[in-house]
Design a protein around this motif. Structure first.
Motif, PDB file in Angstrom:
ATOM      1  N   ASP A 195     -21.509 -13.295  23.437  1.00  7.57           N
ATOM      2  CA  ASP A 195     -20.386 -12.753  24.168  1.00  7.57           C
ATOM      3  C   ASP A 195     -20.072 -13.416  25.366  1.00  7.57           C
ATOM      4  O   ASP A 195     -18.897 -13.375  26.002  1.00  7.57           O
ATOM      5  CB  ASP A 195     -20.232 -11.389  24.120  1.00  7.57           C
ATOM      6  N   PHE A 196     -21.400 -12.898  26.437  1.00  6.73           N
ATOM      7  CA  PHE A 196     -21.170 -13.558  27.740  1.00  6.73           C
ATOM      8  C   PHE A 196     -20.516 -14.798  27.964  1.00  6.73           C
ATOM      9  O   PHE A 196     -19.708 -15.184  28.823  1.00  6.73           O
ATOM     10  CB  PHE A 196     -22.540 -13.001  28.479  1.00  6.73           C
ATOM     11  N   GLU A 197     -21.224 -15.788  27.370  1.00  6.92           N
ATOM     12  CA  GLU A 197     -20.951 -17.173  27.331  1.00  6.92           C
ATOM     13  C   GLU A 197     -19.315 -17.647  26.879  1.00  6.92           C
ATOM     14  O   GLU A 197     -18.540 -18.070  27.529  1.00  6.92           O
ATOM     15  CB  GLU A 197     -21.876 -18.305  26.662  1.00  6.92           C
ATOM     16  N   LYS A 198     -19.105 -16.905  25.790  1.00 11.46           N
ATOM     17  CA  LYS A 198     -17.811 -17.032  25.134  1.00 11.46           C
ATOM     18  C   LYS A 198     -16.705 -16.312  25.745  1.00 11.46           C
ATOM     19  O   LYS A 198     -15.561 -17.240  26.190  1.00 11.46           O
ATOM     20  CB  LYS A 198     -17.937 -16.495  23.842  1.00 11.46           C
ATOM     21  N   TRP A 199     -16.638 -15.304  26.383  1.00  8.12           N
ATOM     22  CA  TRP A 199     -15.394 -14.529  27.006  1.00  8.12           C
ATOM     23  C   TRP A 199     -15.438 -13.882  28.454  1.00  8.12           C
ATOM     24  O   TRP A 199     -14.675 -13.569  28.774  1.00  8.12           O
ATOM     25  CB  TRP A 199     -14.644 -13.730  25.658  1.00  8.12           C
ATOM     26  N   PHE A 200     -16.730 -13.599  28.796  1.00 12.36           N
ATOM     27  CA  PHE A 200     -16.933 -12.920  29.785  1.00 12.36           C
ATOM     28  C   PHE A 200     -17.109 -13.802  31.081  1.00 12.36           C
ATOM     29  O   PHE A 200     -16.123 -13.828  31.934  1.00 12.36           O
ATOM     30  CB  PHE A 200     -17.947 -11.833  29.890  1.00 12.36           C
ATOM     31  N   LYS A 201     -18.157 -14.730  30.972  1.00 10.14           N
ATOM     32  CA  LYS A 201     -18.122 -15.654  32.147  1.00 10.14           C
ATOM     33  C   LYS A 201     -17.010 -16.604  32.528  1.00 10.14           C
ATOM     34  O   LYS A 201     -16.729 -16.722  33.607  1.00 10.14           O
ATOM     35  CB  LYS A 201     -19.268 -16.443  31.769  1.00 10.14           C
ATOM     36  N   PRO A 202     -16.044 -17.008  31.458  1.00 12.36           N
ATOM     37  CA  PRO A 202     -15.196 -17.631  31.782  1.00 12.36           C
ATOM     38  C   PRO A 202     -14.004 -16.984  32.458  1.00 12.36           C
ATOM     39  O   PRO A 202     -13.343 -17.754  33.278  1.00 12.36           O
ATOM     40  CB  PRO A 202     -14.167 -18.064  30.238  1.00 12.36           C
ATOM     41  N   ILE A 203     -13.950 -15.838  32.401  1.00 13.52           N
ATOM     42  CA  ILE A 203     -13.095 -14.920  33.316  1.00 13.52           C
ATOM     43  C   ILE A 203     -13.429 -15.172  34.920  1.00 13.52           C
ATOM     44  O   ILE A 203     -12.487 -15.379  35.770  1.00 13.52           O
ATOM     45  CB  ILE A 203     -13.085 -13.471  33.084  1.00 13.52           C
ATOM     46  N   PHE A 204     -14.728 -15.290  35.287  1.00 14.12           N
ATOM     47  CA  PHE A 204     -15.140 -15.300  36.400  1.00 14.12           C
ATOM     48  C   PHE A 204     -14.900 -16.936  36.957  1.00 14.12           C
ATOM     49  O   PHE A 204     -14.622 -17.378  38.024  1.00 14.12           O
ATOM     50  CB  PHE A 204     -16.716 -15.275  36.502  1.00 14.12           C
ATOM     51  N   ASP A 205     -15.335 -17.631  35.866  1.00 13.26           N
ATOM     52  CA  ASP A 205     -15.150 -19.198  36.146  1.00 13.26           C
ATOM     53  C   ASP A 205     -13.737 -19.679  36.396  1.00 13.26           C
ATOM     54  O   ASP A 205     -13.688 -20.601  37.157  1.00 13.26           O
ATOM     55  CB  ASP A 205     -15.797 -19.975  35.018  1.00 13.26           C
ATOM     56  N   SER A 206     -12.816 -19.215  35.894  1.00 10.68           N
ATOM     57  CA  SER A 206     -11.374 -19.482  36.167  1.00 10.68           C
ATOM     58  C   SER A 206     -10.919 -18.763  37.276  1.00 10.68           C
ATOM     59  O   SER A 206      -9.528 -19.098  37.838  1.00 10.68           O
ATOM     60  CB  SER A 206     -10.609 -19.095  34.998  1.00 10.68           C
ATOM     61  N   SER A 207     -11.488 -17.842  37.892  1.00  9.43           N
ATOM     62  CA  SER A 207     -11.078 -17.120  39.129  1.00  9.43           C
ATOM     63  C   SER A 207     -11.093 -17.979  40.434  1.00  9.43           C
ATOM     64  O   SER A 207     -12.428 -18.677  40.601  1.00  9.43           O
ATOM     65  CB  SER A 207     -11.813 -15.760  39.584  1.00  9.43           C
ATOM     66  N   LYS A 256     -10.281  -6.358  32.441  1.00  7.93           N
ATOM     67  CA  LYS A 256     -10.118  -5.253  31.569  1.00  7.93           C
ATOM     68  C   LYS A 256      -9.504  -5.904  30.148  1.00  7.93           C
ATOM     69  O   LYS A 256      -9.396  -4.963  29.175  1.00  7.93           O
ATOM     70  CB  LYS A 256      -9.008  -4.521  32.216  1.00  7.93           C
ATOM     71  N   LYS A 257      -9.155  -7.171  30.179  1.00  7.15           N
ATOM     72  CA  LYS A 257      -8.284  -7.611  29.061  1.00  7.15           C
ATOM     73  C   LYS A 257      -9.081  -7.761  27.784  1.00  7.15           C
ATOM     74  O   LYS A 257      -8.345  -7.918  26.744  1.00  7.15           O
ATOM     75  CB  LYS A 257      -7.619  -8.847  29.546  1.00  7.15           C
ATOM     76  N   PRO A 258     -10.274  -8.136  27.867  1.00  7.99           N
ATOM     77  CA  PRO A 258     -10.925  -8.719  26.426  1.00  7.99           C
ATOM     78  C   PRO A 258     -10.921  -7.562  25.313  1.00  7.99           C
ATOM     79  O   PRO A 258     -10.911  -6.439  25.873  1.00  7.99           O
ATOM     80  CB  PRO A 258     -12.271  -9.023  26.846  1.00  7.99           C
ATOM     81  N   THR A 259     -10.656  -7.897  24.374  1.00 12.13           N
ATOM     82  CA  THR A 259     -10.454  -7.185  23.107  1.00 12.13           C
ATOM     83  C   THR A 259     -11.650  -6.135  23.057  1.00 12.13           C
ATOM     84  O   THR A 259     -11.607  -5.106  22.800  1.00 12.13           O
ATOM     85  CB  THR A 259     -10.719  -7.853  21.877  1.00 12.13           C
ATOM     86  N   PHE A 260     -12.874  -6.638  23.354  1.00  9.48           N
ATOM     87  CA  PHE A 260     -14.212  -5.472  23.598  1.00  9.48           C
ATOM     88  C   PHE A 260     -13.878  -4.322  24.080  1.00  9.48           C
ATOM     89  O   PHE A 260     -14.296  -3.155  23.399  1.00  9.48           O
ATOM     90  CB  PHE A 260     -15.511  -6.472  23.960  1.00  9.48           C
ATOM     91  N   ASP A 312     -11.070  -8.312  44.403  1.00 12.83           N
ATOM     92  CA  ASP A 312      -9.894  -8.945  43.810  1.00 12.83           C
ATOM     93  C   ASP A 312      -9.190  -8.692  42.728  1.00 12.83           C
ATOM     94  O   ASP A 312      -9.766  -8.473  41.522  1.00 12.83           O
ATOM     95  CB  ASP A 312     -10.442 -10.385  43.707  1.00 12.83           C
ATOM     96  N   HIS A 313      -8.001  -7.741  42.882  1.00 10.53           N
ATOM     97  CA  HIS A 313      -7.406  -7.199  42.149  1.00 10.53           C
ATOM     98  C   HIS A 313      -7.108  -7.816  40.742  1.00 10.53           C
ATOM     99  O   HIS A 313      -6.869  -7.429  39.587  1.00 10.53           O
ATOM    100  CB  HIS A 313      -6.289  -6.191  42.539  1.00 10.53           C
ATOM    101  N   THR A 314      -6.456  -9.191  41.045  1.00 11.41           N
ATOM    102  CA  THR A 314      -6.399 -10.009  39.935  1.00 11.41           C
ATOM    103  C   THR A 314      -7.675 -10.125  38.994  1.00 11.41           C
ATOM    104  O   THR A 314      -7.299 -10.127  37.916  1.00 11.41           O
ATOM    105  CB  THR A 314      -5.665 -11.475  40.371  1.00 11.41           C
TER     106      THR A 314
END
Length: 355
Positions: free
Chosen positions: A241-253, A224-228, A216-218
């Protein structure tokens, strides 16, 4: 070059990773002559029961006093586990037990890191010398406290250009002339296991679910976007970090779980390729090395020469290296590189308890 009065050591390394899949215990021997050599003499993985899985998963939510109680009881639990391992394998020569502990908090910017599993409790249970709490000194020296494995990579696996560990978090190390460098790359099994749980599975066996999906290219762009990923080294990752900003990317997809897992594979490969130049070989260990889809993706899509050692090294390399770090601590020599963590100086990490 490290020079010790003794040159033959025996140690038990104990590793509990962020994936919550259990505890790895490895009984190892080390020899130091012109170079370091090692053998994994006995090794075993101990799965957590549901009760312990839940306790560890929610440890960050506890009050101070209840966290300390769990710190002690988990140390006692590890001690009993180690005793069973020692008895089962008739082990008598032990210079030390080195326990990583289970990371509950890791916030280097606040000079906070906490690994559950009281070393004193392990020592009182096993009646052996125990080294634990390897990260705190480095964090107090303004370092990331992670990754620590690059020290062992330097001395035990120097024949490889790069050493990649695919645990809950993917980390890598390599030699730059006389300096060892390393860093956390991204989330690996922690993310994969989370996505697999959406299908009521513990993990994605051999990457079969990921292999059934499409990129899924979107989502790939969002990952790729997180500051880390824009930060220079040193840098490290944590469950926070996973709970705060990585997991939400998948949850919103809106992508399907197989597509999310396929996209995660591509994301990890891209993070790796950004570090590894063409023509380099990469030693791959950790649970993720058994993910056939990840290995195929790295090789086919990114032309990365992934070298898979025997399963004993794949599964127990981190426990092996913590056993090694424990021995170096007892010799009061450097076992943490500032070049990796960004600390103000190299250090000798680990608290010693004599049982």
């Amino acid at each position: 070059m490290l020079m010790f009065f003794m040159n033959h050591f025996h140690a038990i390394g104990v590793m509990s990773g962020t994936s919550l899949d259990g505890v790895d215990i490895a009984y190892c021997s080390f020899k130091n002559s012109s170079d370091w050599s090692f053998k994994i003499l006995k090794a075993e993985s101990f799965k957590y029961n549901e009760n312990w899985t839940q306790k560890l998963k929610t440890a960050n939510e506890l009050s101070g006093i209840n966290l300390l109680k769990l710190h002690n009881s988990y140390g006692q639990y590890l001690g009993e586990m180690i005793n069973s391992f020692i008895i089962k394998n008739n082990i008598d020569k032990i210079d030390c037990i080195a326990s990583h502990g289970h990371t509950v908090f890791h916030q280097p910017s606040e000079k906070i890191t906490f690994q559950l599993g009281c070393g004193a409790a392990i020592a009182s249970s096993t009646k052996k010398t125990v080294v634990s709490d390897f990260r705190t000194l480095d964090v107090q020296l303004s370092g990331q406290g992670a990754p620590l494995v690059p020290f062992g990579d330097r001395w035990l696996f120097e024949n490889y250009d790069y050493c990649l560990n695919l645990g809950g978090i993917a980390n890598i190390s390599f030699q730059n002339e006389k300096i060892r460098l390393g860093k956390d790359l991204t989330f690996a099994n922690m993310a994969s296991n989370y996505l697999a749980s959406r299908l009521n599975k513990t993990f994605d066996n051999n990457g079969e679910i990921a292999a059934s999906g499409s990129i899924d290219h979107t989502l790939l762009t969002e990952l790729k976007k997180p500051t880390f990923f824009k930060l220079q080294t040193p840098k490290s990752l944590s469950r926070e970090d996973f709970e705060k900003w990585f997991k939400p990317i998948f949850d919103s997809s809106t992508a399907t779980v197989p597509d999310k897992l396929a996209t995660l594979s591509k994301h990890i490969g891209a993070c790796l390729k950004a570090i590894v130049p063409n023509g380099s070989n990469v030693l791959v260990t950790g649970g993720g090395a058994h993910n056939n889809h990840w290995m195929a993706t790295f090789r086919k899509d990114f032309s990365i020469d992934c070298i898979l050692p025997e399963n004993e090294i794949i599964d127990f390399k981190e426990a092996l290296i913590f056993a090694f770090l424990g021995i170096i601590r007892l010799e009061n020599k450097t076992n943490t590189y500032a070049s990796v963590t960004g600390a103000t100086s190299n250090s000798t990490g680990g608290v010693v308890h004599y049982g």
